[in-house]
Design a protein around this motif. Structure first.
Motif, PDB file in Angstrom:
ATOM      1  N   THR A 193     -25.570 -68.617  33.280  1.00 12.90           N
ATOM      2  CA  THR A 193     -25.825 -69.068  31.918  1.00 12.90           C
ATOM      3  C   THR A 193     -26.459 -70.456  31.931  1.00 12.90           C
ATOM      4  O   THR A 193     -26.026 -71.354  32.654  1.00 12.90           O
ATOM      5  CB  THR A 193     -24.544 -69.058  31.060  1.00 12.90           C
ATOM      6  OG1 THR A 193     -24.862 -69.532  29.742  1.00 12.90           O
ATOM      7  CG2 THR A 193     -23.439 -69.917  31.645  1.00 12.90           C
ATOM      8  N   LEU A 194     -27.519 -70.598  31.147  1.00 11.23           N
ATOM      9  CA  LEU A 194     -28.252 -71.858  30.998  1.00 11.23           C
ATOM     10  C   LEU A 194     -28.070 -72.346  29.563  1.00 11.23           C
ATOM     11  O   LEU A 194     -27.942 -71.545  28.653  1.00 11.23           O
ATOM     12  CB  LEU A 194     -29.739 -71.647  31.294  1.00 11.23           C
ATOM     13  CG  LEU A 194     -30.107 -70.955  32.609  1.00 11.23           C
ATOM     14  CD1 LEU A 194     -31.614 -70.812  32.715  1.00 11.23           C
ATOM     15  CD2 LEU A 194     -29.564 -71.716  33.810  1.00 11.23           C
ATOM     16  N   PRO A 195     -28.033 -73.659  29.356  1.00 15.82           N
ATOM     17  CA  PRO A 195     -28.454 -74.718  30.280  1.00 15.82           C
ATOM     18  C   PRO A 195     -27.382 -75.221  31.235  1.00 15.82           C
ATOM     19  O   PRO A 195     -27.624 -76.178  31.966  1.00 15.82           O
ATOM     20  CB  PRO A 195     -28.866 -75.830  29.321  1.00 15.82           C
ATOM     21  CG  PRO A 195     -27.925 -75.673  28.157  1.00 15.82           C
ATOM     22  CD  PRO A 195     -27.756 -74.181  27.995  1.00 15.82           C
ATOM     23  N   GLU A 244     -26.203 -61.534  21.099  1.00 18.71           N
ATOM     24  CA  GLU A 244     -25.153 -62.520  20.859  1.00 18.71           C
ATOM     25  C   GLU A 244     -24.326 -62.669  22.126  1.00 18.71           C
ATOM     26  O   GLU A 244     -24.037 -61.691  22.814  1.00 18.71           O
ATOM     27  CB  GLU A 244     -24.259 -62.092  19.696  1.00 18.71           C
ATOM     28  CG  GLU A 244     -24.978 -62.028  18.349  1.00 18.71           C
ATOM     29  CD  GLU A 244     -24.026 -61.738  17.202  1.00 18.71           C
ATOM     30  OE1 GLU A 244     -22.807 -61.649  17.461  1.00 18.71           O
ATOM     31  OE2 GLU A 244     -24.490 -61.611  16.061  1.00 18.71           O
ATOM     32  N   GLN A 245     -23.930 -63.894  22.415  1.00 19.96           N
ATOM     33  CA  GLN A 245     -23.162 -64.162  23.624  1.00 19.96           C
ATOM     34  C   GLN A 245     -21.925 -63.278  23.721  1.00 19.96           C
ATOM     35  O   GLN A 245     -21.289 -62.960  22.716  1.00 19.96           O
ATOM     36  CB  GLN A 245     -22.710 -65.628  23.647  1.00 19.96           C
ATOM     37  CG  GLN A 245     -23.809 -66.648  23.802  1.00 19.96           C
ATOM     38  CD  GLN A 245     -23.261 -68.048  23.624  1.00 19.96           C
ATOM     39  OE1 GLN A 245     -22.242 -68.264  22.967  1.00 19.96           O
ATOM     40  NE2 GLN A 245     -23.940 -69.027  24.209  1.00 19.96           N
ATOM     41  N   SER A 246     -21.569 -62.943  24.951  1.00 20.72           N
ATOM     42  CA  SER A 246     -20.308 -62.243  25.190  1.00 20.72           C
ATOM     43  C   SER A 246     -19.160 -63.220  24.983  1.00 20.72           C
ATOM     44  O   SER A 246     -19.340 -64.446  24.958  1.00 20.72           O
ATOM     45  CB  SER A 246     -20.275 -61.707  26.621  1.00 20.72           C
ATOM     46  OG  SER A 246     -20.267 -62.787  27.539  1.00 20.72           O
ATOM     47  N   ASP A 247     -17.951 -62.682  24.855  1.00 15.19           N
ATOM     48  CA  ASP A 247     -16.775 -63.530  24.651  1.00 15.19           C
ATOM     49  C   ASP A 247     -16.582 -64.499  25.809  1.00 15.19           C
ATOM     50  O   ASP A 247     -16.195 -65.660  25.604  1.00 15.19           O
ATOM     51  CB  ASP A 247     -15.525 -62.663  24.482  1.00 15.19           C
ATOM     52  CG  ASP A 247     -15.506 -61.914  23.158  1.00 15.19           C
ATOM     53  OD1 ASP A 247     -16.236 -62.330  22.236  1.00 15.19           O
ATOM     54  OD2 ASP A 247     -14.769 -60.919  23.065  1.00 15.19           O
ATOM     55  N   SER A 282     -29.964 -66.049  23.839  1.00 16.23           N
ATOM     56  CA  SER A 282     -28.899 -65.695  22.901  1.00 16.23           C
ATOM     57  C   SER A 282     -29.159 -66.332  21.545  1.00 16.23           C
ATOM     58  O   SER A 282     -29.946 -67.272  21.411  1.00 16.23           O
ATOM     59  CB  SER A 282     -27.539 -66.153  23.428  1.00 16.23           C
ATOM     60  OG  SER A 282     -27.358 -67.542  23.200  1.00 16.23           O
ATOM     61  N   THR A 283     -28.461 -65.852  20.524  1.00 15.39           N
ATOM     62  CA  THR A 283     -28.581 -66.432  19.177  1.00 15.39           C
ATOM     63  C   THR A 283     -27.951 -67.816  19.113  1.00 15.39           C
ATOM     64  O   THR A 283     -28.147 -68.535  18.133  1.00 15.39           O
ATOM     65  CB  THR A 283     -27.898 -65.509  18.149  1.00 15.39           C
ATOM     66  OG1 THR A 283     -26.542 -65.268  18.561  1.00 15.39           O
ATOM     67  CG2 THR A 283     -28.646 -64.191  18.031  1.00 15.39           C
ATOM     68  N   ASN A 284     -27.190 -68.213  20.149  1.00 18.48           N
ATOM     69  CA  ASN A 284     -26.553 -69.526  20.194  1.00 18.48           C
ATOM     70  C   ASN A 284     -27.352 -70.545  20.995  1.00 18.48           C
ATOM     71  O   ASN A 284     -26.862 -71.641  21.280  1.00 18.48           O
ATOM     72  CB  ASN A 284     -25.143 -69.429  20.787  1.00 18.48           C
ATOM     73  CG  ASN A 284     -24.171 -68.795  19.808  1.00 18.48           C
ATOM     74  OD1 ASN A 284     -24.522 -68.523  18.671  1.00 18.48           O
ATOM     75  ND2 ASN A 284     -22.953 -68.542  20.259  1.00 18.48           N
TER      76      ASN A 284
END
Length: 375
Positions: free
Chosen positions: A273-275, A361-364, A242-244
């Motif tokens: 989801t990682l980390p 980009e991460q989902s909400d 992801s961009t984050n």
């Protein structure tokens, strides 16, 4: 490499490719076919490893007898390369012949856990391809095999994984390039063949996943949190940065080794989801259970799911060929041509692919999890 394409290989005697440089829908996309030369093996669940610096795909090592064609015999071990030409076709070449001495210390694995990253491909476990019965410790293959794409050589590794006893097969090995100097590999799910006669007693729980650090060749077990998938086999995974700075792994479908209505419960979507190693369950109406499919990150937030066997089919005996025949005789796949796009940002399926999509980009729901965890 020319135009980007996705190359498909599976229950077929040709290699299939899809153009990823243009927008398409699953109803309109053209799937091109390239004939294999004599000697190139046709295998179920084959190995497909991409060497980016040379623009080569390697295939032929892992797999088991194809369910199509007139030859029931397993082809001899060999390794082939395919060089895409950017137009939907390309050139096949035999890299390591069947009579090479290299094969004397290797066994072709059926349904192992496989992934590639950088210049190496890793093959974990699997079942002896010549075996025709249920899995057991005697016919599951221990350890790992490494293929070095630079030197085109194989080597056995005796490093033992992981969250399984007595070997492992039918699970997933996911490469995560963004963690560690050489990335990591995560093994999840699958079956261990311990006295289960092919039923659910040998299924491996997703609450613990196993992590492999290739530079040190070390495994460790990692406990997860959240809403993990129920134990299963022959599911698919794909991951995207992801961009984050997080990495999300999409886990979809599979089955518990029983066909029919009881398989509908495995028509689920979960995100690891990682980390954080935290599971997120995606709201989704289970209607069309499938297994033995593939998932592929194809740009931006898009994951392309391909095919699969109808887990809801009703067959007597449960033989592989009967299950496959039932899939083609059953109602049409709700995904046109067996293809669907899952968007990791919107957390929804679509029938459309977008070329040159913006970075993921991460989902909400993923943003919310990290916001609460860091708050």
């Amino acid at each position: 490499m020319g135009r980007p394409r996705l190359t498909l290989d599976g229950l077929a005697s040709t290699l299939l490719s899809i153009d990823l440089s243009h927008n398409w829908t699953n109803a309109t996309v053209a799937i091109q076919s390239t004939t294999k030369p004599n000697g190139a093996p046709n295998l179920n669940s084959p190995s497909l490893w991409y060497h980016e610096s040379e623009n080569l795909i390697y295939s032929g090592f892992a797999g088991w007898n194809s369910s199509f064609g007139n030859d029931p015999n397993l082809p001899p071990l060999s390794l082939w390369s395919f060089q895409p030409d950017g137009s939907g076709s390309g050139a096949w070449n035999e890299v390591i012949a069947a009579k090479s001495n290299m094969w004397s210390q290797l066994t072709r694995p059926g349904q192992p856990l496989m992934a590639f990253g950088g210049t190496n491909a890793w093959v974990l476990g699997g079942i002896t391809s010549e075996w025709g019965g249920w899995a057991s410790p005697e016919n599951l293959i221990p350890g790992m095999v490494r293929f070095d794409m630079d030197s085109r050589s194989f080597s056995n590794s005796n490093v033992q994984c992981c969250n399984a006893t007595g070997g492992i097969y039918k699970g997933a090995l996911q490469h995560v390039p963004s963690i560690g100097p050489n990335g990591i590999f995560i093994a999840m799910g699958g079956q261990n063949g311990i006295g289960n006669n092919g039923v659910t007693a040998g299924l491996i729980d997703f609450r613990t996943v196993s992590v492999f650090e290739p530079a040190k060749q070390q495994w460790w077990n990692q406990t997860t949190t959240g809403s993990e998938p129920s134990p299963r086999v022959e599911f698919c995974t794909a991951g995207i940065n992801s961009t984050n700075g997080t990495y999300e792994i999409f886990v979809y479908a599979g089955w518990g080794t029983h066909l029919g209505p009881s398989a509908v419960q495995y028509d689920t979507i979960n995100i690891l989801t990682l980390p954080a190693f935290h599971w997120i369950s995606v709201p989704y109406n289970p209607e069309n259970p499938r297994h033995a499919l593939s998932c592929n990150a194809v740009g931006g937030s898009q994951i392309l799911t391909i095919g699969g066997v109808d887990s809801n089919s009703q067959v007597e005996g449960g033989l592989v060929q009967d299950i496959i025949d039932s899939t083609f005789d059953s109602s049409p796949d709700p995904f046109a041509q067996g293809l669907a796009i899952f968007d990791l940002t919107t957390m929804a399926f679509s029938d459309q692919y977008t070329a040159g999509a913006a970075p993921y980009e991460q989902s909400d729901v993923v943003k919310q999890f990290y916001s609460l965890s860091n708050g």
